[in-house]
Structures are given as structure tokens and as C-alpha cells.
Motif scaffolding. Structure first.
Motif, PDB file in Angstrom:
ATOM      1  N   PRO A 178      35.721 -12.208  -3.982  1.00 13.86           N
ATOM      2  CA  PRO A 178      35.150 -11.211  -3.063  1.00 13.86           C
ATOM      3  C   PRO A 178      34.590  -9.982  -3.773  1.00 13.86           C
ATOM      4  N   ILE A 179      35.165  -9.623  -4.898  1.00 14.53           N
ATOM      5  CA  ILE A 179      34.661  -8.474  -5.652  1.00 14.53           C
ATOM      6  C   ILE A 179      33.290  -8.787  -6.241  1.00 14.53           C
ATOM      7  N   ALA A 194      31.236 -10.938  -5.001  1.00 11.91           N
ATOM      8  CA  ALA A 194      30.321 -11.006  -3.860  1.00 11.91           C
ATOM      9  C   ALA A 194      29.850  -9.616  -3.453  1.00 11.91           C
ATOM     10  N   GLU A 195      30.751  -8.638  -3.494  1.00 13.40           N
ATOM     11  CA  GLU A 195      30.376  -7.261  -3.169  1.00 13.40           C
ATOM     12  C   GLU A 195      29.338  -6.723  -4.141  1.00 13.40           C
ATOM     13  N   LYS A 196      29.366  -7.246  -5.359  1.00 16.81           N
ATOM     14  CA  LYS A 196      28.427  -6.792  -6.386  1.00 16.81           C
ATOM     15  C   LYS A 196      27.142  -7.617  -6.396  1.00 16.81           C
ATOM     16  N   SER A 238      41.295   0.923  -9.072  1.00 14.41           N
ATOM     17  CA  SER A 238      40.191   1.205  -8.153  1.00 14.41           C
ATOM     18  C   SER A 238      39.135   2.117  -8.758  1.00 14.41           C
ATOM     19  N   ASP A 248      36.598   2.172 -10.825  1.00 14.02           N
ATOM     20  CA  ASP A 248      35.877   1.052 -11.415  1.00 14.02           C
ATOM     21  C   ASP A 248      35.004   1.474 -12.590  1.00 14.02           C
TER      22      ASP A 248
END
Length: 293
Positions: A66-67, A69-71, A257, A259
Motif C-alpha cells: 500500500p505504501i 501504491a500511495e507513491k 513516519s 519519511d
């Protein structure tokens, strides 16, 4: 051949080269190129099974799908248990962000399950590990080798393992005294100390593997690489330098978090200018700018 035709052909060749190199990462293997092969059932292998191999990859990929995908990417894990290659690699083709994991590396006698997960983190780090990135045509998407190592200890392994009972897990492990001393100097809670110790020992597993492939697995927490590069090295540092990088990543207490950034190498990391004495990227591969000193 006229000059105009020659120029056109050169331009076409350059365009093709750039497009092709965007699809694969040159020299992207976790380890430098080597001829080692460890087949399924090899007597020299560790106790890694296919089920353990897939579970280790799955632990990391389930957290990071999912991370990614967010990117803007789609994480594709190519899990090649039967492949005897002692390496791992990463590729990007458009939105398809691939990680290639090989059974040969997982079966190496110096590789632990945690160490193997850290390799997955390293390869993910090429995709999302932040700056500095590899230079050259078409490969600017990829964090360089040292940064991928740093990201593995700094963010990825912490995110994957943070909810484990790390106190119980490390109680059954043999932890190097230097790792314990340094972890205790940074973290206050027993669980955070245990997580730091666990990540540090995963890094040692990989540094010993890399040293073995290079002819010398005698790497230690107490013998850091004291060399200093004149400019940031995008390629594979020496095994001791890589151990130092994993270790310093584990010692940086920046929040998960917080990043990293693909363009700004100062985001989400420990910097000397901010008062940190531990947790910075080692100078054996990284050349800091004046802004971070």
C-alpha cells in the motif's frame, strides 16, 4: 552516410538506450556480481525452507504494497525460490516496481531469516529509499546502494518488525555487546532497544555474507570503516562499510513516519547539524553537504 543521417541515427540510439535503462537497474544486485550458486538441497545451505522464504518476503511486501501504491507504483514481487543465484535485484518499468528475490541468497549459510528480510528491504529501498539516487541515463529513479542499505535499517525493518515481541525474540539470540551498548545509548524502552538489536544483527548477517562473497567475512561492530569518500559512492561499498550503514540506520531514532525524500537527502534522516552523534550515513560511502554539518 551523410552527416544528417548519422546524427539522426545517434539520436535514435540514445533515445532507445534511455528508454531501455529506465526498465532495468544496471548493477542493481544486492551483492556485487558473483558466480556463487546454492541449489535447493545443497549441503552447504542453511535451514531456510521455501515456506520460510515466502513468509519472509510476504512480511515485507504486505506492509509496503500500500505504501508503494500511495507513491504511484505497483509492487511486483518475483519470488524465485528454485533459482540458485546468490543475489537479489530491483527494476522499474513504468508503474511496475519489481523486486526479484532468489533462493540461492536465502540459502546461504550466513543468511538469517531477519537478514533475508533486510535484503527485501534493501531492494524496496531502491524504489522508495530516497536520495541520494544513482546517476546516469534513465536510472535516476533508484536510490543508490548505500542509501538502500540505510533505508533498510532506518525505516523498513523497523516498520516490518515493530509490533513483534522483540524482547522475547532477542532473548533467544546472541547479540554482540557493541550493538547492545549503542542501542541502549539511543533508546530508552526495552522494546525499542530489542528492536534496534534485532535489526543490527540482521545487518551483521548480511555484511558477513557480503564479506564472504568478497573473500573476507570478518566484519565487526567494533571495527568501523574509517575511510572517507571524496564524493558519494553510488555503487556497492565494502562489506564493513555496509555493516556500518545498517547499524547506523538502526541507531537513528527518527520516526518511521518521518519519511525520506527522493530529491532531498536531508529529509527523514539523522544529521550532524541536528546534534546527532550516531545514526548518520557513514562517510565510507556518503559525502555530506555543508548544509548537514
Amino acid at each position: 552516410m551523410t552527416k544528417g543521417i548519422l546524427v539522426a541515427l545517434m539520436a535514435t540510439t540514445l533515445t532507445f538506450s534511455q528508454a531501455f535503462s529506465c526498465d532495468s537497474l544496471a548493477n542493481s544486485g544486492f551483492a556485487p556480481e558473483n558466480n556463487r550458486r546454492i541449489e535447493v538441497g545443497d549441503k552447504a545451505s542453511n535451514n531456510m525452507t521455501k515456506e520460510m522464504f515466502l513468509a519472509a518476503v510476504g512480511r515485507v511486501s504486505s506492509v509496503y504494497e500500500p505504501i508503494v501504491a500511495e507513491k504511484g507504483g505497483k509492487l511486483i514481487m518475483n519470488n524465485r525460490w528454485d533459482d540458485a543465484t546468490v543475489n537479489a535485484s530491483a527494476q522499474q518499468s513504468g508503474k511496475n516496481w519489481q523486486v526479484n528475490m532468489y533462493g540461492g541468497l536465502a540459502r546461504h549459510p550466513l543468511v538469517t531469516v531477519d537478514g533475508f528480510m533486510m535484503v527485501v528491504c534493501h531492494e524496496l529501498g531502491h524504489h522508495i529509499g530516497g536520495a541520494p539516487r544513482k546517476g546516469g541515463f534513465g536510472s535516476a529513479w533508484a536510490s543508490n546502494e548505500g542509501q538502500a542499505d540505510y533505508f533498510a535499517g532506518l525505516k523498513c525493518m523497523r516498520r516490518v518488525l515493530e509490533n513483534d515481541d522483540n524482547i522475547a525474540i532477542v532473548s533467544k539470540m546472541e547479540i554482540d555487546a557493541e550493538a547492545t551498548t549503542k542501542c541502549e545509548s539511543i533508546y530508552k524502552s526495552a522494546s525499542d532497544i530489542a528492536l534496534c538489536e534485532r535489526i543490527s544483527m540482521a545487518g551483521k548477517s548480511l555484511a558477513m555474507l557480503l564479506g564472504d562473497l568478497g573473500g573476507n567475512s570478518n566484519v565487526k561492530f567494533t571495527t568501523p570503516d574509517t575511510s572517507k569518500v571524496a564524493r558519494t559512492n553510488d555503487n556497492h561499498p565494502a562489506a564493513q562499510c555496509r555493516l556500518d550503514t545498517y547499524f547506523q540506520g538502526s541507531l537513528c531514532d527518527k520516526a518511521i513516519s518521518d519519511d525520506v525524500d527522493g530529491k532531498d537527502a536531508l529529509k527523514g534522516v539523522c544529521l550532524k547539524r541536528d546534534g546527532y552523534e550516531l545514526g548518520m550515513r557513514p562517510l565510507c560511502w556518503y559525502k555530506p553537504t555543508a548544509a548537514e554539518l
